[in-house]
Enzyme design. Structure first.
Site: not given
Length: 113
Positions: A63-65, A67, A91
């Site tokens: 997961v990041c902000a 994708g 996220t």
């Protein structure tokens, strides 16, 4: 030959998270502000040096902000032999789906750093 990054959506993550390892590859300040509950903080720049800390027997959900970073790090994990998936929308998509975010440094190897 091009390779497609394995990807799941936030519903699939919610359904599968307890069967794998969720890692958040954002920077600590981003993670502290809000992250998927249970996600381990492993910043993008540290992932390659922490591969040995991940369980190869369990899927890894990245997961990041939004994708982008998670897709790049998922590719790195797949090449290294992990069953890894990028979470589409990251996220942001998790929060927009109405799911709760956890805050603070509550998990992950960088929490003790």
């Amino acid at each position: 030959m091009s390779r497609t990054t394995p990807e799941i959506d936030v519903q699939q993550l919610a359904d599968a998270a307890d069967r794998g390892t969720v890692i958040d590859v954002r920077e600590p300040a981003e993670y502290v502000a809000g992250h998927v509950p249970g996600a381990l903080l492993v910043p993008m720049g540290q992932l390659s040096s922490q591969l040995g800390d991940l369980d190869r027997e369990r899927p890894v959900y990245v997961v990041c902000a939004s994708g982008n970073r998670s897709a790049a790090m998922t590719d790195l994990l797949v090449v290294a032999g992990y069953d890894a998936y990028s979470v589409a929308g990251g996220t942001s998509a998790w929060a927009q789906s109405g799911r709760q975010l956890a805050t603070g440094l509550d998990a992950g190897p960088a929490a003790s750093a």
